[in-house]
Enzyme design. Sequence first.
Site, PDB file in Angstrom:
ATOM      1  N   SER A 148       0.800  -1.225   0.000  1.00 19.88           N
ATOM      2  CA  SER A 148       0.000   0.000   0.000  1.00 19.88           C
ATOM      3  C   SER A 148       0.834   1.276   0.000  1.00 19.88           C
ATOM      4  O   SER A 148       0.344   2.342  -0.355  1.00 19.88           O
ATOM      5  CB  SER A 148      -0.933   0.019   1.223  1.00 19.88           C
ATOM      6  OG  SER A 148      -0.164   0.049   2.421  1.00 19.88           O
ATOM      7  N   SER A 195      14.607  -7.459   5.447  1.00 18.76           N
ATOM      8  CA  SER A 195      15.219  -7.232   6.745  1.00 18.76           C
ATOM      9  C   SER A 195      15.580  -5.746   6.810  1.00 18.76           C
ATOM     10  O   SER A 195      14.801  -4.901   6.387  1.00 18.76           O
ATOM     11  CB  SER A 195      16.443  -8.136   6.913  1.00 18.76           C
ATOM     12  OG  SER A 195      17.088  -7.898   8.147  1.00 18.76           O
ATOM     13  N   TYR A 237      12.730  -3.285  17.343  1.00 21.83           N
ATOM     14  CA  TYR A 237      12.663  -3.407  15.882  1.00 21.83           C
ATOM     15  C   TYR A 237      13.828  -4.252  15.379  1.00 21.83           C
ATOM     16  O   TYR A 237      13.651  -5.152  14.546  1.00 21.83           O
ATOM     17  CB  TYR A 237      12.686  -2.028  15.234  1.00 21.83           C
ATOM     18  CG  TYR A 237      12.735  -2.092  13.718  1.00 21.83           C
ATOM     19  CD1 TYR A 237      11.601  -2.415  12.986  1.00 21.83           C
ATOM     20  CD2 TYR A 237      13.919  -1.848  13.018  1.00 21.83           C
ATOM     21  CE1 TYR A 237      11.634  -2.497  11.601  1.00 21.83           C
ATOM     22  CE2 TYR A 237      13.962  -1.921  11.638  1.00 21.83           C
ATOM     23  CZ  TYR A 237      12.816  -2.247  10.933  1.00 21.83           C
ATOM     24  OH  TYR A 237      12.863  -2.337   9.561  1.00 21.83           O
TER      25      TYR A 237
END
Length: 272
Positions: free
Chosen positions: A11, A134, A148
């Site tokens: 998107s 990654s 994260y």
Amino acid sequence: MSKTIFITGASRGFGKIWTEAFLKRGDKVVATVRDLNSLKDLAKEYGEALLPIKLDVTSRAGCFAAVTKAKEHFGTIDVLINNAGYGLFGAIEETAEEEARKLIETNVLGLLWLTQAIIPVMREQGQGHIIQLSSVLGVVPFPVMGVYSTSKFAVEGLSEALAGEVKGFGINVTIVEPNAYATDFSNDSAVHAQSMKEYDEVKTAFRSGFTEDMLGIPASTVKAIFKLVDSPQPPLRLFLGKIGLSLTKQVYQGRLATWEEWQDVAVEAHGK
């Protein structure tokens, strides 16, 4: 020869850019998004070459259903690009349980479910290419990006093991590790943990380490992605951007020096 590309998180950002680029050069694309309205423009322009699918990658059943639908629609899936994911900014102590769980569910488990769903299709075909998104932060962790980085370190380990498991089926695996790019990664699509004043100094140091020229131009990644998917022998790892290699060399030199310094202790711990 055109390919059929299955790409998640289509998107915005890299996902939208790469989806449009593949369609423009004549490939067929299965693009998964949470909101189908985000693909209306591409659906109107490219028609049957695009199969938009609404998908929450954290649903394992949904991932398998999406792959089945794609296979039935186009007959083959040559490339999977596991791109869906988002950033989480905050110190380890600042990160809430729900924030951590949702990040891992999307960045790691979502990628795992799509990978599991695609393997039988590619094994039956005798060929395929799985591309796992990654990050440089999956190789070198930074302060205030620790959770994260955790998700991307998991992607690295999972994908390297996967490469050894599926090579005999004719399936290639590539881990793509972008550096920072001028997308909305740190803005609308990111989650920011509630700040604690104790980490203000660390965050200031983190921000001061970045300069504008360190941000790559997202559209400039298209040629690299084309070369990757068209390569008969794709690499296991590919940095995107100019920062990754030099940073990794610097960090790994330090790691090797530390391991060497403590090697006597390590050998003693072996016991024989």
